[in-house]
Design a protein around this motif. Sequence first.
Motif, PDB file in Angstrom:
ATOM      1  N   ARG A 182       5.479  -4.872  -1.230  1.00 54.10           N
ATOM      2  CA  ARG A 182       4.921  -6.229  -1.225  1.00 54.10           C
ATOM      3  C   ARG A 182       4.627  -6.706   0.188  1.00 54.10           C
ATOM      4  O   ARG A 182       3.742  -7.537   0.389  1.00 54.10           O
ATOM      5  N   ARG A 183       5.376  -6.202   1.169  1.00 54.34           N
ATOM      6  CA  ARG A 183       5.114  -6.575   2.557  1.00 54.34           C
ATOM      7  C   ARG A 183       4.035  -5.697   3.183  1.00 54.34           C
ATOM      8  O   ARG A 183       3.772  -5.783   4.381  1.00 54.34           O
ATOM      9  N   GLY A 184       3.453  -4.822   2.374  1.00 57.05           N
ATOM     10  CA  GLY A 184       2.349  -3.998   2.859  1.00 57.05           C
ATOM     11  C   GLY A 184       2.778  -2.751   3.581  1.00 57.05           C
ATOM     12  O   GLY A 184       1.955  -2.060   4.197  1.00 57.05           O
ATOM     13  N   GLU A 185       4.071  -2.418   3.515  1.00 54.17           N
ATOM     14  CA  GLU A 185       4.574  -1.242   4.226  1.00 54.17           C
ATOM     15  C   GLU A 185       4.515  -0.002   3.332  1.00 54.17           C
ATOM     16  O   GLU A 185       4.947  -0.046   2.181  1.00 54.17           O
ATOM     17  N   ILE A 186       3.995   1.075   3.865  1.00 52.47           N
ATOM     18  CA  ILE A 186       4.002   2.367   3.168  1.00 52.47           C
ATOM     19  C   ILE A 186       5.176   3.172   3.712  1.00 52.47           C
ATOM     20  O   ILE A 186       5.211   3.540   4.879  1.00 52.47           O
ATOM     21  N   THR A 187       6.148   3.406   2.857  1.00 58.29           N
ATOM     22  CA  THR A 187       7.344   4.141   3.289  1.00 58.29           C
ATOM     23  C   THR A 187       7.102   5.647   3.201  1.00 58.29           C
ATOM     24  O   THR A 187       6.144   6.115   2.581  1.00 58.29           O
ATOM     25  N   ARG A 188       8.020   6.396   3.833  1.00 58.53           N
ATOM     26  CA  ARG A 188       7.940   7.851   3.721  1.00 58.53           C
ATOM     27  C   ARG A 188       8.049   8.285   2.252  1.00 58.53           C
ATOM     28  O   ARG A 188       7.427   9.259   1.826  1.00 58.53           O
ATOM     29  N   GLU A 189       8.859   7.546   1.504  1.00 59.78           N
ATOM     30  CA  GLU A 189       9.000   7.892   0.087  1.00 59.78           C
ATOM     31  C   GLU A 189       7.658   7.760  -0.635  1.00 59.78           C
ATOM     32  O   GLU A 189       7.297   8.593  -1.474  1.00 59.78           O
ATOM     33  N   MET A 190       6.913   6.703  -0.305  1.00 57.46           N
ATOM     34  CA  MET A 190       5.602   6.514  -0.947  1.00 57.46           C
ATOM     35  C   MET A 190       4.627   7.612  -0.513  1.00 57.46           C
ATOM     36  O   MET A 190       3.840   8.119  -1.332  1.00 57.46           O
ATOM     37  N   GLU A 191       4.681   7.965   0.768  1.00 62.00           N
ATOM     38  CA  GLU A 191       3.816   9.058   1.238  1.00 62.00           C
ATOM     39  C   GLU A 191       4.139  10.351   0.500  1.00 62.00           C
ATOM     40  O   GLU A 191       3.242  11.100   0.099  1.00 62.00           O
ATOM     41  N   PHE A 192       5.419  10.620   0.348  1.00 62.08           N
ATOM     42  CA  PHE A 192       5.875  11.839  -0.337  1.00 62.08           C
ATOM     43  C   PHE A 192       5.307  11.878  -1.758  1.00 62.08           C
ATOM     44  O   PHE A 192       4.753  12.892  -2.201  1.00 62.08           O
ATOM     45  N   VAL A 193       5.433  10.758  -2.455  1.00 58.14           N
ATOM     46  CA  VAL A 193       4.918  10.679  -3.829  1.00 58.14           C
ATOM     47  C   VAL A 193       3.406  10.894  -3.840  1.00 58.14           C
ATOM     48  O   VAL A 193       2.866  11.613  -4.689  1.00 58.14           O
ATOM     49  N   GLY A 194       2.716  10.293  -2.886  1.00 56.70           N
ATOM     50  CA  GLY A 194       1.267  10.435  -2.840  1.00 56.70           C
ATOM     51  C   GLY A 194       0.838  11.888  -2.678  1.00 56.70           C
ATOM     52  O   GLY A 194      -0.071  12.362  -3.370  1.00 56.70           O
ATOM     53  N   VAL A 195       1.517  12.607  -1.790  1.00 54.12           N
ATOM     54  CA  VAL A 195       1.191  14.024  -1.590  1.00 54.12           C
ATOM     55  C   VAL A 195       1.451  14.807  -2.866  1.00 54.12           C
ATOM     56  O   VAL A 195       0.630  15.609  -3.313  1.00 54.12           O
ATOM     57  N   ARG A 196       2.594  14.552  -3.478  1.00 53.78           N
ATOM     58  CA  ARG A 196       2.973  15.325  -4.666  1.00 53.78           C
ATOM     59  C   ARG A 196       2.053  15.047  -5.848  1.00 53.78           C
ATOM     60  O   ARG A 196       1.769  15.921  -6.658  1.00 53.78           O
ATOM     61  N   GLU A 197       1.611  13.803  -5.966  1.00 53.86           N
ATOM     62  CA  GLU A 197       0.775  13.434  -7.108  1.00 53.86           C
ATOM     63  C   GLU A 197      -0.714  13.587  -6.809  1.00 53.86           C
ATOM     64  O   GLU A 197      -1.542  13.380  -7.684  1.00 53.86           O
ATOM     65  N   GLY A 198      -1.059  13.905  -5.554  1.00 52.72           N
ATOM     66  CA  GLY A 198      -2.472  14.014  -5.206  1.00 52.72           C
ATOM     67  C   GLY A 198      -3.171  12.674  -5.162  1.00 52.72           C
ATOM     68  O   GLY A 198      -4.357  12.561  -5.486  1.00 52.72           O
ATOM     69  N   LEU A 199      -2.435  11.637  -4.771  1.00 49.03           N
ATOM     70  CA  LEU A 199      -2.986  10.285  -4.711  1.00 49.03           C
ATOM     71  C   LEU A 199      -2.834   9.729  -3.291  1.00 49.03           C
ATOM     72  O   LEU A 199      -1.907  10.107  -2.566  1.00 49.03           O
ATOM     73  N   PRO A 200      -3.709   8.814  -2.884  1.00 47.17           N
ATOM     74  CA  PRO A 200      -3.513   8.167  -1.583  1.00 47.17           C
ATOM     75  C   PRO A 200      -2.197   7.390  -1.557  1.00 47.17           C
ATOM     76  O   PRO A 200      -1.803   6.775  -2.558  1.00 47.17           O
ATOM     77  N   ALA A 201      -1.516   7.407  -0.423  1.00 46.73           N
ATOM     78  CA  ALA A 201      -0.257   6.668  -0.307  1.00 46.73           C
ATOM     79  C   ALA A 201      -0.477   5.182  -0.573  1.00 46.73           C
ATOM     80  O   ALA A 201       0.407   4.494  -1.109  1.00 46.73           O
ATOM     81  N   GLU A 202      -1.640   4.682  -0.222  1.00 49.14           N
ATOM     82  CA  GLU A 202      -1.920   3.268  -0.455  1.00 49.14           C
ATOM     83  C   GLU A 202      -1.948   2.955  -1.955  1.00 49.14           C
ATOM     84  O   GLU A 202      -1.530   1.881  -2.371  1.00 49.14           O
ATOM     85  N   THR A 203      -2.406   3.906  -2.743  1.00 53.15           N
ATOM     86  CA  THR A 203      -2.382   3.697  -4.197  1.00 53.15           C
ATOM     87  C   THR A 203      -0.943   3.607  -4.689  1.00 53.15           C
ATOM     88  O   THR A 203      -0.620   2.768  -5.542  1.00 53.15           O
TER      89      THR A 203
END
Length: 635
Positions: free
Chosen positions: A198-219
Amino acid sequence: MSLDEIRPSLPLSDVSSRSSSSCGTAVPDSAAPDAASALSPPSRPPLPHAPRQPAETVVTTGPLPGSRRTWLLGADTDGELRVPMREVVLSTGDSVVLYDTSGPYTDPTVNIDVRRGLAPLRAPWIDARGDTETSVGGGVGVGGRAEGENGAGVRTDGDNGAPLETVNGQVGAIGGRQVRRGARALDRGALTQLGYARRGEITREMEFVGVREGLPAETVRAEIAAGRAVLPANVNHPESEPMAIGRAFLVKINANLGNSAVTSSIAEEVEKMVWATRWGADTVMDLSTGADIHRTREWILRNSPVPVGTVPIYEALEQVGGRPEELTWAAYRDAVIRQCEQGVDYMTVHAGVLARYVPLTARRRTGIVSRGGAILAAWCRAHQQENFLYTHFEELCEILAAYDVTFSLGDGLRPGSVSDANDEAQLAELATLGELTQVAWRHDVQVMVEGPGHVPLHLVEENVRLQRELCHDAPFYTLGPLTTDIAPGYDHITSAIGAAVIGWHGTAMLCYVTPKEHLGLPDRDDVKAGVIAYKIAAHAADLAKGHPGARAWDDALSDARFAFRWADQFHLALDPETARAFHDETLPAPAAKSAHFCSMCGPHFCSMRLSQQVRSDSGEPAPTGPGLVQAAPRS
Ligand code: SF4
């Protein structure tokens, strides 16, 4: 090649005994990646005087046949973020890269010692954020002291009072038991993934999920910020590999574990966790109700590469001697804090079982079938008061926010038979869960909502529609549902049918059901049967939802099948060992693994062989291989 050349030379009984799986020592067809050790997360130093690992704590390790652990690199982190995947290397030289839940257990370069636990992958990320402090008082500021805390920074395990050491705030491993000190939030705003998002921060956890799911971290961030997805990641479970649960992501599955007062040991439960994640469980829930409840959970948490969920009211009930009427908010709160400090990632909380809903179940065919629901209904009746989880819900939110524990709002009034599906009690509770979802979101606590249960197929879609409307698009997490009640012994099938359909309509996570459902505690074989059934359901849902990555896996297997590349077909299967064993039952000879038929139709009636011949005669080109396919994650 003639049929005689590949006909079994042994009686079937001998064949089957020779083809029994030995997954614990499986040898991959390809070497493990050279970079594996360099890509491993920080490891824990060996503890002095660490006890030798007894045989009963040995768990299943080694890659699946034909697979190896590989890594995808984060695009924006200079290669620092390395996301483990499963790579199936085909005989054509192509590879299929699949989502992998198995953790380091399938990496032959990692030395597994369940007494030390897994390396804390997320610890550097959590530390770098600088928003946690180590709790030495057992939930200081959010509910008082946890039981078992002796006030000197050395905790007892609550089971037998034996002291358990901590080593530099990390897991200790003394006498076969483990404990770590609990971290919690400093007062700098919520440390939850929802708060960051909600504060607009992309955490390492979100980046990790994005790579694994093939999605942009922002998504990933946006889905979490909107409440449409959760990323269960307690700061005290740094061993977990990040994953997300939400409609925009691959459908996930959960496997239930846990001993009971009747059977099963801690070692068995740890092995069941490893076993379940080996076959694809995205999360596990520890539903232990017997002795050693705290210690069982500690072993599972320290060794689990996936998020761990619990139902805290089971532990609270143990603390009051198993008498529901003796339960208090304080006893429940203390159990919750203990579990938060241990590292539980999500908790089932039956706060929607309101006193006025309980009479609605009186005319049901099968009453209340949720353990938590039945306990709270008994408490409400005994005290003639409202459910204390509902009246203390805001306090519960404050506790969970301090550790980033996700709510799994429990469906304590779910139907226990198709006769009771979508009835007034179920839907009244669902509306209350929607109300509580918004309360939790005000505290930046992540929420998913649990659902039924037993639902005939024609009512499945309505369940999803109502949940989305009433619960504001929070992720839906359903048990099955079972689509008929007539098949005890086969309820992994009756429920996987419903799971596939409810996943197709948007359910984000499916809680597995094993063949032992309604009959007994599942053993290791039942866990595998349940996980495989639910991987099929989840993947079928992903296909129906049009995930292009999901389809690539099917296409790769179909190509192997049509080209009679039997080994590739086995290796691409959800269960490579069973696929090969079934083929071996009738055609075990090595030459059969390139034959252009199998024993099902025989050489003269093999339709694919005939089809290939037709294609060849017409001059059509043969199908080409897939190249490097990232199959499960979406592109
Ligand atoms: S014999 Fe029948 S089942 Fe076997 S590969 Fe040929 S078509 Fe498929």
